[in-house]
Design a protein around this motif. Structure first.
Motif, PDB file in Angstrom:
ATOM      1  N   MET A 296      -5.449   8.490   8.779  1.00  0.00           N
ATOM      2  CA  MET A 296      -5.996   9.433   7.802  1.00  0.00           C
ATOM      3  C   MET A 296      -5.117   9.470   6.557  1.00  0.00           C
TER       4      MET A 296
ATOM      5  N   TYR B  62     -11.429   2.680   2.062  1.00  0.00           N
ATOM      6  CA  TYR B  62     -11.273   4.126   2.326  1.00  0.00           C
ATOM      7  C   TYR B  62     -12.342   4.629   3.286  1.00  0.00           C
ATOM      8  N   LEU B  63     -13.594   4.268   3.042  1.00  0.00           N
ATOM      9  CA  LEU B  63     -14.691   4.725   3.896  1.00  0.00           C
ATOM     10  C   LEU B  63     -14.482   4.268   5.344  1.00  0.00           C
TER      11      LEU B  63
ATOM     12  N   ASN C  14     -11.556   3.423   6.831  1.00  0.00           N
ATOM     13  CA  ASN C  14     -10.396   4.085   7.430  1.00  0.00           C
ATOM     14  C   ASN C  14     -10.650   5.558   7.715  1.00  0.00           C
ATOM     15  N   LYS C  15     -11.350   6.226   6.814  1.00  0.00           N
ATOM     16  CA  LYS C  15     -11.638   7.648   7.021  1.00  0.00           C
ATOM     17  C   LYS C  15     -12.502   7.850   8.256  1.00  0.00           C
ATOM     18  N   ASN C  16     -13.590   7.099   8.353  1.00  0.00           N
ATOM     19  CA  ASN C  16     -14.491   7.230   9.494  1.00  0.00           C
ATOM     20  C   ASN C  16     -13.791   6.893  10.808  1.00  0.00           C
TER      21      ASN C  16
ATOM     22  N   ALA D  76      -6.111   6.547   4.641  1.00  0.00           N
ATOM     23  CA  ALA D  76      -7.396   6.782   3.985  1.00  0.00           C
ATOM     24  C   ALA D  76      -7.221   7.634   2.723  1.00  0.00           C
ATOM     25  N   LYS D  77      -6.372   8.669   2.799  1.00  0.00           N
ATOM     26  CA  LYS D  77      -6.108   9.511   1.625  1.00  0.00           C
ATOM     27  C   LYS D  77      -5.476   8.688   0.505  1.00  0.00           C
TER      28      LYS D  77
ATOM     29  N   ASN E 252      -5.963   5.510   0.119  1.00  0.00           N
ATOM     30  CA  ASN E 252      -7.035   4.631  -0.361  1.00  0.00           C
ATOM     31  C   ASN E 252      -7.883   5.321  -1.428  1.00  0.00           C
ATOM     32  N   ILE E 253      -8.331   6.545  -1.151  1.00  0.00           N
ATOM     33  CA  ILE E 253      -9.210   7.239  -2.100  1.00  0.00           C
ATOM     34  C   ILE E 253      -8.449   7.600  -3.363  1.00  0.00           C
TER      35      ILE E 253
ATOM     36  N   ALA F 202     -10.473   7.072  11.348  1.00  0.00           N
ATOM     37  CA  ALA F 202      -9.451   8.095  11.601  1.00  0.00           C
ATOM     38  C   ALA F 202     -10.065   9.343  12.223  1.00  0.00           C
ATOM     39  N   LEU F 203     -11.228   9.760  11.729  1.00  0.00           N
ATOM     40  CA  LEU F 203     -11.910  10.934  12.283  1.00  0.00           C
ATOM     41  C   LEU F 203     -12.372  10.670  13.707  1.00  0.00           C
TER      42      LEU F 203
END
Length: 292
Positions: free
Chosen positions: A150, A134-135, A137-139, A153-154, A156-157, A141-142
């Protein structure tokens, strides 16, 4: 445009990492859940299985998005990324409902058994692994402004929280409450459905050319502050893959030369790219209409 395709390639790499993680986690949780008699862990395994399908859909969507513009797609194929996210959300909701049904059925017909503590350990380990994914993919995606990554990532979390909830349910069932394990499975199903619905709501909003009203007002305000822009008569924006397409009509002094009016449009374009990362802008200039 070349930068967009480069970013899509990065997004595809993130989706592939998620796919590999989910394949391993799904197999692990389903096998351990079956042998430890944990309904919650099996539900978590089905959730991970769903994510395999969703990740494949995302990868296919990104692959299509990377195709260049052609005669039938003047703006390219970037919306395929959003369509893939929409398909993923529907898959998630379907599996979530199945997990909820199985959990309720287990409680009503007293099928619950006290699971082995190994199931809780596996759930926690899986949560940690997917949180790391998640960390990343989030980073990413941003950084590249990828809607599909994103979404991944959502998911994933959400899966990380599901794993923690699964572990809590399994541990609680050790104290003489075996029904807590299938209850945890129901909660897992609700979380899956909630995540799927939120993704569906966002992607369907984008596909129907919806755009955040507050963001549009902020863009309008910034355009109005450009020198020699008398007012913003009309403005429209829509999401196209990881891009924003914007059209705006402005009023200027009717005595301005064509060259000066063109320079104003260039200032607007530069400001929008600098402040809002908007690269695709159409600015229509009209002479200011005096009030009678």
């Amino acid at each position: 445009m070349e930068e967009n395709y480069k970013n899509l390639k990065i997004a595809e790499r993130g989706a592939r990492i998620s796919l590999m993680a989910y394949i391993v986690l799904a197999a692990f949780t389903l096998i351990v859940g079956y042998f430890t008699s944990s309904k919650a862990l099996v539900a978590d395994g089905f959730n991970n299985s769903t994510d395999i399908i969703a990740s494949i859909a995302i990868i296919v969507g990104i692959r299509i998005s990377r195709k260049p513009a052609d005669e039938d797609h003047a703006y390219g194929h970037l919306r395929a990324e959003t369509v893939a996210s929409l398909i993923s959300s529907l898959i998630m909701v379907g599996v979530g409902l199945k997990v909820i049904y199985d959990g309720i059925h287990s409680i009503i017909f007293f099928e619950a058994k006290v699971p082995d503590m190994l199931a809780a350990v596996v759930a926690i380990v899986c949560s940690i692994i997917i949180y790391i994914v998640y960390l990343y993919n989030k980073n990413t995606a941003l950084k590249i402004n990828s809607t599909s990554l994103m979404v991944t990532a959502k998911d994933n979390i959400s899966d990380a929280f599901v794993g923690i909830g699964t572990a809590v349910g399994i541990i609680a069932s050790q104290f003489g409450f075996p029904w807590i394990d299938p209850l945890a499975a129901i909660i897992v199903g609700v979380i899956i459905c909630k995540t799927g619905y939120e993704i569906f709501k966002e992607t369907s909003h984008n596909l129907t050319d919806g755009f955040d009203k507050g963001n549009l007002e902020n863009i309008t305000q910034n355009i109005s502050m450009i020198k020699d822009v008398k007012y913003v008569k009309d403005i429209k924006a829509r999401i196209h893959g990881n891009n924003i397409l914007l059209e705006v009509v402005i009023g200027v002094n009717p005595n301005l030369t064509v060259l000066k009016s063109h320079k104003i449009t260039e200032e607007i374009e530069k400001m929008l790219e600098r402040e809002f990362k908007i690269k695709y802008v159409v600015v229509h200039v009209e002479p200011e209409k005096k009030a009678i």
